[in-house]
Enzyme design. Structure first.
Site, PDB file in Angstrom:
ATOM      1  N   TRP A   1       1.000  -1.231   0.149  1.00 44.79           N
ATOM      2  CA  TRP A   1       0.016  -0.069  -0.077  1.00 44.79           C
ATOM      3  C   TRP A   1       0.934   1.308   0.074  1.00 44.79           C
ATOM      4  O   TRP A   1       0.576   2.270  -0.876  1.00 44.79           O
ATOM      5  CB  TRP A   1      -0.911  -0.136   1.306  1.00 44.79           C
ATOM      6  CG  TRP A   1      -2.215  -0.994   0.877  1.00 44.79           C
ATOM      7  CD1 TRP A   1      -2.349  -1.971   0.241  1.00 44.79           C
ATOM      8  CD2 TRP A   1      -3.540  -0.652   1.501  1.00 44.79           C
ATOM      9  NE1 TRP A   1      -3.390  -2.139   0.087  1.00 44.79           N
ATOM     10  CE2 TRP A   1      -4.051  -1.593   1.164  1.00 44.79           C
ATOM     11  CE3 TRP A   1      -3.833   0.466   2.395  1.00 44.79           C
ATOM     12  CZ2 TRP A   1      -5.621  -1.839   1.630  1.00 44.79           C
ATOM     13  CZ3 TRP A   1      -5.496   0.118   3.022  1.00 44.79           C
ATOM     14  CH2 TRP A   1      -6.186  -0.924   2.516  1.00 44.79           C
TER      15      TRP A   1
ATOM     16  N   ASP B   1       3.478  -0.342  17.427  1.00 45.98           N
ATOM     17  CA  ASP B   1       2.364  -1.037  17.474  1.00 45.98           C
ATOM     18  C   ASP B   1       1.263   0.361  17.542  1.00 45.98           C
ATOM     19  O   ASP B   1       1.317   1.381  18.405  1.00 45.98           O
ATOM     20  CB  ASP B   1       2.427  -1.421  18.978  1.00 45.98           C
ATOM     21  CG  ASP B   1       1.009  -2.097  19.283  1.00 45.98           C
ATOM     22  OD1 ASP B   1      -0.213  -2.025  18.556  1.00 45.98           O
ATOM     23  OD2 ASP B   1       0.995  -2.982  20.409  1.00 45.98           O
TER      24      ASP B   1
ATOM     25  N   ASP C   1      -4.675  -1.148   6.873  1.00 45.09           N
ATOM     26  CA  ASP C   1      -5.001  -2.443   6.211  1.00 45.09           C
ATOM     27  C   ASP C   1      -4.476  -3.646   7.435  1.00 45.09           C
ATOM     28  O   ASP C   1      -4.329  -4.766   7.208  1.00 45.09           O
ATOM     29  CB  ASP C   1      -3.945  -2.840   5.118  1.00 45.09           C
ATOM     30  CG  ASP C   1      -4.501  -3.946   4.357  1.00 45.09           C
ATOM     31  OD1 ASP C   1      -5.688  -4.528   4.280  1.00 45.09           O
ATOM     32  OD2 ASP C   1      -3.371  -4.496   3.578  1.00 45.09           O
TER      33      ASP C   1
ATOM     34  N   LYS D   1      -9.378  -1.729   6.701  1.00 45.65           N
ATOM     35  CA  LYS D   1      -9.748  -3.040   6.509  1.00 45.65           C
ATOM     36  C   LYS D   1     -10.976  -3.390   7.854  1.00 45.65           C
ATOM     37  O   LYS D   1     -10.547  -3.019   8.880  1.00 45.65           O
ATOM     38  CB  LYS D   1      -8.696  -4.090   6.461  1.00 45.65           C
ATOM     39  CG  LYS D   1      -9.211  -5.471   6.636  1.00 45.65           C
ATOM     40  CD  LYS D   1      -8.320  -6.257   5.729  1.00 45.65           C
ATOM     41  CE  LYS D   1      -7.053  -6.596   6.322  1.00 45.65           C
ATOM     42  NZ  LYS D   1      -6.022  -7.282   5.434  1.00 45.65           N
TER      43      LYS D   1
HETATM   44  N1  SAM Z   1      -0.891  -3.302   3.588  1.00 47.36           N
HETATM   45  C1  SAM Z   1       0.195  -4.095   3.759  1.00 47.36           C
HETATM   46  C2  SAM Z   1       0.829  -4.241   2.274  1.00 47.36           C
HETATM   47  O1  SAM Z   1       0.154  -3.865   1.286  1.00 47.36           O
HETATM   48  O2  SAM Z   1       1.722  -4.520   2.193  1.00 47.36           O
HETATM   49  C3  SAM Z   1      -0.257  -5.346   4.272  1.00 47.36           C
HETATM   50  C4  SAM Z   1      -0.573  -5.280   5.721  1.00 47.36           C
HETATM   51  S1  SAM Z   1      -0.885  -6.916   6.461  1.00 47.36           S
HETATM   52  C5  SAM Z   1      -2.191  -7.388   5.819  1.00 47.36           C
HETATM   53  C6  SAM Z   1      -1.119  -6.518   8.099  1.00 47.36           C
HETATM   54  C7  SAM Z   1      -0.180  -5.980   9.010  1.00 47.36           C
HETATM   55  O3  SAM Z   1      -0.783  -5.437  10.019  1.00 47.36           O
HETATM   56  C8  SAM Z   1       1.103  -6.822   9.233  1.00 47.36           C
HETATM   57  O4  SAM Z   1       2.092  -6.329   8.711  1.00 47.36           O
HETATM   58  C9  SAM Z   1       1.045  -6.596  10.738  1.00 47.36           C
HETATM   59  O5  SAM Z   1       2.366  -6.584  11.190  1.00 47.36           O
HETATM   60  C10 SAM Z   1       0.319  -5.503  10.985  1.00 47.36           C
HETATM   61  N2  SAM Z   1      -0.190  -5.225  12.327  1.00 47.36           N
HETATM   62  C11 SAM Z   1      -1.063  -5.980  13.042  1.00 47.36           C
HETATM   63  N3  SAM Z   1      -1.244  -5.496  14.366  1.00 47.36           N
HETATM   64  C12 SAM Z   1      -0.496  -4.429  14.377  1.00 47.36           C
HETATM   65  C13 SAM Z   1      -0.381  -3.218  15.417  1.00 47.36           C
HETATM   66  N4  SAM Z   1      -0.972  -3.351  16.581  1.00 47.36           N
HETATM   67  N5  SAM Z   1       0.469  -2.099  15.227  1.00 47.36           N
HETATM   68  C14 SAM Z   1       0.953  -2.350  13.702  1.00 47.36           C
HETATM   69  N6  SAM Z   1       0.899  -2.887  12.903  1.00 47.36           N
HETATM   70  C15 SAM Z   1       0.105  -4.062  13.080  1.00 47.36           C
END
Ligand code: SAM
Length: 317
Positions: A55, A101, A126, A166
């Site tokens: 993204w 986070d 996302d 999302k």
């Molecule tokens: N939009 C990204 C792309 O196009 O490459 C894909 C995102 S992937 C589906 C979901 C991401 O959410 C993961 O990389 C994960 O590390 C991140 N994530 C989940 N919980 C999170 C949090 N509490 N804080 C930051 N990132 C988080």
């Protein structure tokens, strides 16, 4: 599944590699933009939960690069893109990365500081937890990420700005819609063609940020809780009983992406190459420090005869 077989069964996976995207998710954001024109006039963006970065790549190619190549380009006037994730990401042109986070207040502060008093035109998220397959649980954890994203939105998004997040469709979808409607005059749930029908994911596309009059950021949780109760819903101009019967809220739901485009649930034949068999491409940018790295290291060590518990997690995992 072999790489070529995956290329055949997942056209967006194959196209992502051919077009240089780090993940097939790039097409979801591109298809949302086709329908909602979300990049129009955008100069400042926050990409929440951004790794591995497809993204952010879409934002770089559609917002940053065109501005840099414009004849009116001025050094101090380039678009600002800030991307946050728990995981580190390989660099992307024009994207500032923050590792953290999004549910942590300190991460929100770092993002806000990058904007130096200015506001963002667009926030995208996302975010997804590691899915367990237990839908109620996954939906709950996902909703915590949306809440964290909304907290950041209330601090950094300009009035009139847009937010794309999302969501996991489930029993609380109507509640989430009502909560988002408190802050945006237009909320649509969209399902891009590149998102498989079998997946419960969809995207809330929220337009025209307009928080309630007198809204204070510290009251966010209190306000959202009120929407969850019939009496609170009354106060907030949502009719009581809105989740059931004739007063049920009907959520605008839109499929997006060119209808003549690729269907993510279909297999497509592989392209024939001149005089040779099809060669599957490698991923554009493998994750730098995926959460499964330690497990792989442990498995490798144990298959070499070493005791698994002698392997320490790597510093960056
Ligand atoms: N939009 C990204 C792309 O196009 O490459 C894909 C995102 S992937 C589906 C979901 C991401 O959410 C993961 O990389 C994960 O590390 C991140 N994530 C989940 N919980 C999170 C949090 N509490 N804080 C930051 N990132 C988080």
């Amino acid at each position: 599944m072999g790489k070529a077989s995956k290329d055949k069964r997942d056209i967006y996976y194959r196209k992502a590699k051919e077009e240089g995207w780090r993940a097939r998710s790039a097409f979801k954001l591109l298809q949302i933009d086709q329908e909602f024109n979300i990049f129009h006039g955008v100069k400042r963006v926050v990409d929440l939960c951004a790794a591995p970065g497809s993204w952010s790549q879409v934002l770089s190619r559609n917002v940053y690069v065109p501005a840099k190549q414009s004849p009116d380009y001025k050094e101090g006037d380039l678009p600002l893109i800030v991307a946050i994730d728990l995981q580190p990401m390989a660099p992307i042109e024009g994207v500032i990365q923050v590792q953290g986070d999004i549910t942590n207040a300190r991460t929100a502060e770092v993002v806000i500081r990058h904007f130096d008093g200015c506001k963002a035109d667009l926030v995208v998220c996302d975010g997804a937890p590691d899915v367990t397959g237990l839908h109620d649980m996954d939906e709950f954890v996902q909703s915590q990420l949306i809440l964290a994203a909304l907290t950041i939105v209330t601090h950094v998004l300009k009035v009139g700005g847009k937010f794309v997040a999302k969501i996991f469709r489930g029993k609380d979808t109507s509640l989430l819609y009502c909560q988002l409607k408190l802050f945006f005059s237009q909320v649509t749930f969209a399902k891009p063609k590149s998102s498989r029908n079998s997946s419960i994911e969809a995207f809330a596309v929220c337009e025209n940020y307009s928080p309630p009059e007198g809204f204070k950021e510290e009251d966010l949780y209190h306000l959202l809780e009120k929407v969850g109760t019939p009496s609170g819903a009354d106060d907030l101009d949502c009719r009581s009983g809105w989740l059931e019967g004739p007063n049920k809220v009907y959520i605008p739901f839109l499929a997006c992406g060119d209808l003549s485009g690729y269907d993510s649930d279909r297999s497509y034949p592989l392209p024939s190459t001149e005089g040779g068999s099809y060669r599957s491409l490698d991923p554009v940018q493998p994750p730098i420090a995926p959460p499964y790295k330690t497990a792989l290291e442990m498995k490798k060590a144990s298959s070499h005869g070493a005791s698994a518990d002698t392997v320490r997690p790597s510093a960056d995992s």
